[in-house]
Structures are given as C-alpha cells and as structure tokens.
Motif scaffolding. Structure first.
Motif, PDB file in Angstrom:
ATOM      1  N   TYR A 231      50.036  56.776  55.453  1.00  0.00           N
ATOM      2  CA  TYR A 231      48.887  55.869  55.435  1.00  0.00           C
ATOM      3  C   TYR A 231      48.735  55.163  56.784  1.00  0.00           C
ATOM      4  CZ  TYR A 231      48.939  56.264  50.283  1.00  0.00           C
ATOM      5  OH  TYR A 231      48.915  56.711  48.997  1.00  0.00           O
ATOM      6  N   ALA A 232      49.862  54.653  57.288  1.00  0.00           N
ATOM      7  CA  ALA A 232      49.816  53.909  58.553  1.00  0.00           C
ATOM      8  C   ALA A 232      49.394  54.800  59.708  1.00  0.00           C
ATOM      9  CB  ALA A 232      51.174  53.272  58.831  1.00  0.00           C
ATOM     10  N   TYR A 233      49.774  56.067  59.650  1.00  0.00           N
ATOM     11  CA  TYR A 233      49.486  56.995  60.752  1.00  0.00           C
ATOM     12  C   TYR A 233      48.051  57.507  60.700  1.00  0.00           C
ATOM     13  CZ  TYR A 233      50.509  60.624  64.219  1.00  0.00           C
ATOM     14  OH  TYR A 233      50.528  61.404  65.357  1.00  0.00           O
ATOM     15  N   THR A 234      47.520  57.719  59.499  1.00  0.00           N
ATOM     16  CA  THR A 234      46.261  58.449  59.372  1.00  0.00           C
ATOM     17  C   THR A 234      45.052  57.587  59.029  1.00  0.00           C
ATOM     18  OG1 THR A 234      46.661  58.922  57.012  1.00  0.00           O
ATOM     19  CG2 THR A 234      47.502  60.517  58.628  1.00  0.00           C
ATOM     20  N   LEU A 235      45.266  56.356  58.572  1.00  0.00           N
ATOM     21  CA  LEU A 235      44.151  55.533  58.106  1.00  0.00           C
ATOM     22  C   LEU A 235      43.851  54.391  59.066  1.00  0.00           C
ATOM     23  CD1 LEU A 235      45.060  55.178  54.313  1.00  0.00           C
ATOM     24  CD2 LEU A 235      43.365  56.704  55.326  1.00  0.00           C
ATOM     25  N   TRP A 238      42.561  48.551  58.423  1.00  0.00           N
ATOM     26  CA  TRP A 238      42.048  47.759  57.299  1.00  0.00           C
ATOM     27  C   TRP A 238      42.223  48.476  55.965  1.00  0.00           C
ATOM     28  CZ3 TRP A 238      38.116  49.620  54.212  1.00  0.00           C
ATOM     29  CH2 TRP A 238      37.372  50.692  54.724  1.00  0.00           C
ATOM     30  N   GLN A 239      42.396  49.790  55.986  1.00  0.00           N
ATOM     31  CA  GLN A 239      42.560  50.546  54.750  1.00  0.00           C
ATOM     32  C   GLN A 239      44.005  50.657  54.278  1.00  0.00           C
ATOM     33  OE1 GLN A 239      40.747  54.403  54.576  1.00  0.00           O
ATOM     34  NE2 GLN A 239      38.776  53.701  55.355  1.00  0.00           N
ATOM     35  N   VAL A 240      44.943  50.439  55.172  1.00  0.00           N
ATOM     36  CA  VAL A 240      46.345  50.705  54.848  1.00  0.00           C
ATOM     37  C   VAL A 240      46.840  49.807  53.727  1.00  0.00           C
ATOM     38  CG1 VAL A 240      48.704  50.701  55.742  1.00  0.00           C
ATOM     39  CG2 VAL A 240      46.829  51.586  57.151  1.00  0.00           C
ATOM     40  N   LEU A 241      46.618  48.490  53.845  1.00  0.00           N
ATOM     41  CA  LEU A 241      47.064  47.566  52.798  1.00  0.00           C
ATOM     42  C   LEU A 241      46.395  47.892  51.475  1.00  0.00           C
ATOM     43  CD1 LEU A 241      48.582  45.055  51.846  1.00  0.00           C
ATOM     44  CD2 LEU A 241      46.647  43.665  52.674  1.00  0.00           C
ATOM     45  N   LEU A 242      45.098  48.138  51.508  1.00  0.00           N
ATOM     46  CA  LEU A 242      44.369  48.466  50.284  1.00  0.00           C
ATOM     47  C   LEU A 242      44.930  49.708  49.620  1.00  0.00           C
ATOM     48  CD1 LEU A 242      41.934  47.892  48.430  1.00  0.00           C
ATOM     49  CD2 LEU A 242      40.554  49.297  49.964  1.00  0.00           C
ATOM     50  N   ARG A 243      45.220  50.734  50.401  1.00  0.00           N
ATOM     51  CA  ARG A 243      45.750  51.977  49.840  1.00  0.00           C
ATOM     52  C   ARG A 243      47.138  51.761  49.232  1.00  0.00           C
ATOM     53  NH1 ARG A 243      44.612  57.454  50.699  1.00  0.00           N
ATOM     54  NH2 ARG A 243      42.532  56.684  51.215  1.00  0.00           N
ATOM     55  N   CYS A 244      47.986  50.978  49.889  1.00  0.00           N
ATOM     56  CA  CYS A 244      49.325  50.720  49.349  1.00  0.00           C
ATOM     57  C   CYS A 244      49.251  49.949  48.031  1.00  0.00           C
ATOM     58  CB  CYS A 244      50.156  49.947  50.365  1.00  0.00           C
ATOM     59  SG  CYS A 244      50.696  50.917  51.793  1.00  0.00           S
ATOM     60  N   VAL A 245      48.354  48.973  47.962  1.00  0.00           N
ATOM     61  CA  VAL A 245      48.199  48.206  46.723  1.00  0.00           C
ATOM     62  C   VAL A 245      47.710  49.120  45.613  1.00  0.00           C
ATOM     63  CG1 VAL A 245      46.852  46.401  45.583  1.00  0.00           C
ATOM     64  CG2 VAL A 245      47.831  45.989  47.860  1.00  0.00           C
ATOM     65  N   TRP A 267      55.377  49.864  51.793  1.00  0.00           N
ATOM     66  CA  TRP A 267      55.193  49.026  52.995  1.00  0.00           C
ATOM     67  C   TRP A 267      56.325  49.221  54.003  1.00  0.00           C
ATOM     68  CZ3 TRP A 267      50.725  47.488  54.277  1.00  0.00           C
ATOM     69  CH2 TRP A 267      50.556  46.564  55.314  1.00  0.00           C
ATOM     70  N   TYR A 268      57.490  49.584  53.504  1.00  0.00           N
ATOM     71  CA  TYR A 268      58.595  49.919  54.418  1.00  0.00           C
ATOM     72  C   TYR A 268      58.155  51.045  55.357  1.00  0.00           C
ATOM     73  CZ  TYR A 268      63.124  51.642  56.069  1.00  0.00           C
ATOM     74  OH  TYR A 268      64.163  52.053  56.868  1.00  0.00           O
ATOM     75  N   GLY A 269      57.522  52.059  54.790  1.00  0.00           N
ATOM     76  CA  GLY A 269      57.055  53.178  55.619  1.00  0.00           C
ATOM     77  C   GLY A 269      55.997  52.752  56.604  1.00  0.00           C
ATOM     78  N   VAL A 270      55.116  51.865  56.181  1.00  0.00           N
ATOM     79  CA  VAL A 270      54.080  51.348  57.083  1.00  0.00           C
ATOM     80  C   VAL A 270      54.734  50.656  58.288  1.00  0.00           C
ATOM     81  CG1 VAL A 270      52.193  49.688  57.327  1.00  0.00           C
ATOM     82  CG2 VAL A 270      52.358  51.106  55.257  1.00  0.00           C
ATOM     83  N   LYS A 271      55.675  49.776  57.994  1.00  0.00           N
ATOM     84  CA  LYS A 271      56.333  49.043  59.090  1.00  0.00           C
ATOM     85  C   LYS A 271      57.125  49.980  60.002  1.00  0.00           C
ATOM     86  CE  LYS A 271      58.472  46.106  56.432  1.00  0.00           C
ATOM     87  NZ  LYS A 271      59.366  44.970  56.044  1.00  0.00           N
ATOM     88  N   TYR A 272      57.765  50.972  59.387  1.00  0.00           N
ATOM     89  CA  TYR A 272      58.570  51.903  60.191  1.00  0.00           C
ATOM     90  C   TYR A 272      57.699  52.668  61.180  1.00  0.00           C
ATOM     91  CZ  TYR A 272      61.172  56.134  61.333  1.00  0.00           C
ATOM     92  OH  TYR A 272      61.758  57.172  62.012  1.00  0.00           O
ATOM     93  N   ILE A 273      56.573  53.177  60.727  1.00  0.00           N
ATOM     94  CA  ILE A 273      55.778  54.026  61.623  1.00  0.00           C
ATOM     95  C   ILE A 273      55.023  53.184  62.632  1.00  0.00           C
ATOM     96  CG2 ILE A 273      53.474  54.293  60.609  1.00  0.00           C
ATOM     97  CD1 ILE A 273      55.959  57.066  61.602  1.00  0.00           C
TER      98      ILE A 273
END
Length: 274
Positions: A231-235, A238-245, A267-273
């Motif tokens: 999600y973090a890499y491709t979106l 503004w969409q990343v948080l919404l998609r994770c929720v 969210w761990y993956g989001v922060k990592y990337i």
C-alpha cells in the motif's frame, strides 16, 4: 526472437525442474537459479540437467525469492549475444507445467505486438484444472485491470529491453526477504507502469501450477506487513491510511480477528517501506 524461461528453485525443488522442461525448441533456453540451501554443490544439478544444452544453471547461497529472480534476469541478460537482441523473459517456479505450444505462442504474441513491453498470461490450477482467480475476457491494460484481479509472478513475461533498462524485483519484498514475504509482483508492476511501460493482461493459457501462494495466509503477521508495505509503495499517501483501516476491518469481520491488531501489522509494513 528468443525466449528465456527463468526458473527459481530451492533445495530439493531442483528435483522438480526436469519435469518442467519441454523438448528442446529453437530459440528457447532455460535459466535455473538454485538456492541450494546447504546441499552439496554437486547435488542433483548435474545429474538431473545433464545433456540439456538449452539449460543454464546458476547456484546461489542464502534465501530470497526476489534475489533469485534478479539473478536469473542477470544471467539471461549475460546470455544475450548483443544488447539490442529482441528476447522475452518468462518468470517461472519449479511447480509449473507448460502447455506444449506455450513458448511458441508467447514469442508470437510479442512478435506481432511490437510495442508490448510486459504481458501477464493465464494459468490453471494443477489440482483440478480450473482457474483459481477471475481473469478478464480479453486483453486489458494492467492500469485498467478489474478490481478482482491480482498478479502472480509466474504469469509474468517481459521483453529483455525492460530489464536492460533496469527493471528488477525489489528485494525488500517477497518470500525470504528480511521483513516481508510477499507483494513483489505488485511492486514490480507499479514500477513498470510508473515508467510508462505497456503492460497487458492476456487471458490465454500457458500452463498449470499450484495456485497456493504465501499471500493466502491472510492473518499471518508477515503477510500483513507485506500488504501494508505494498500500500505504501503503490498508493498515494492519502489513500494508505484509508486502505489499512478498511482492510483491517474487513479481515476482522470475515475471520473474527482483532481489528486493531490487524491494523498494527499493516501499519508496520507502511512504516518499514517509508
């Protein structure tokens, strides 16, 4: 035109490779990358692949599916006779079985469509010969793919020129990576589309395979890390948080799991990337 079948295998998986090989065909070669997993260096490679001049074996220590695929790409590029040679790379795993006409069909498709950079073909389940996911009815640009479609690496083909230009699998993703275990296909295709490559889904059969993937373990922490990273890499941000929720709530309802726990793993993956 030439076709290179790039096969990644590990440990005793090398024993499955001979069953994948079709009779020698003009213009077709195989590159097998074997992560030997501590097995003796003279283990089954020479015994199983002896006598096939069209098979090129590379061994690799350590783990990492994307590392293996990138080594296969580099090896195939090294086998090209000159930089401008028109060749196609087919990504493969050791449990695939190809249709007798698959390679000829792939090469003909690229020969007829000169502007095609990457194509995602179709495979059936080796268990029951059914399709294990929805495919579009005809050619569709990957940018306009149906929402139900998800990519698999063993559907992928690409011209050698896109690899000569630098396209590679991101080694932070995929099975055997340090923090993540999936998502490498989404990331590679996001890179391809972002660089303006012409990528199409072509719903035409080229073989069968085991449809089960690492990503099937939807509640596994590392799979969730990988999904958040994708999600973090491709979106857009503004969409990343919404998609994770949305994903954590959907999984919690379908699997009766703790939504907050799921969200933290995503969210761990989001922060990592990032």
């Amino acid at each position: 035109m030439r076709l290179f079948v790039l096969i990644s295998t590990m440990g005793n998986g090398i024993r499955q490779v001979p069953a994948m090989l079709l009779p020698p065909q003009e213009g077709v070669a195989y590159v097998v990358v074997w992560q030997n997993d501590g097995m003796p260096a003279d283990s089954p490679d020479e015994l199983l692949l002896r006598g096939r001049a069209d098979v090129h074996l590379a061994t690799m220590q350590g783990v990492g599916l994307c590392r293996s695929r990138n080594l296969a790409i580099a090896t195939a590029l090294g086998l090209l006779e000159h930089a401008l040679e028109d060749a196609v790379f087919l990504i493969a795993d050791d449990d695939e079985r190809f249709r007798p006409d698959a390679f000829r069909h792939i090469m003909a498709t690229y020969a007829q469509h000169k502007k095609l950079d990457m194509a995602l073909f179709r495979l059936r389940s080796s268990a029951d010969n059914t399709y294990f996911k929805p495919y579009p009815d005809g050619w569709v640009s990957y940018k306009n793919r149906p929402r139900s479609y998800y990519p698999c690496s063993w559907e992928m083909t690409m011209r050698s020129r896109v690899c000569q230009a630098g396209l590679r699998f991101d080694e932070r993703f995929g099975l055997g990576a340090e923090k993540l275990c999936a998502g490498e296909e989404d990331v590679l295709l996001a890179d391809a589309v972002g660089h303006g490559l012409r990528v199409y889904i072509i719903p035409e059969d080229i073989g069968v395979t085991d449809p089960h993937t690492t990503g099937d373990r939807v509640l596994d922490a590392k799979v969730l890390h990988s999904k958040g990273a994708v999600y973090a890499y491709t979106l857009p941000s503004w969409q990343v948080l919404l998609r994770c929720v949305r994903e954590s709530l959907s999984l919690s309802i379908r699997h009766k799991a703790n939504a907050m726990h799921l969200f933290r793993n995503l969210w761990y993956g989001v922060k990592y990337i990032r």
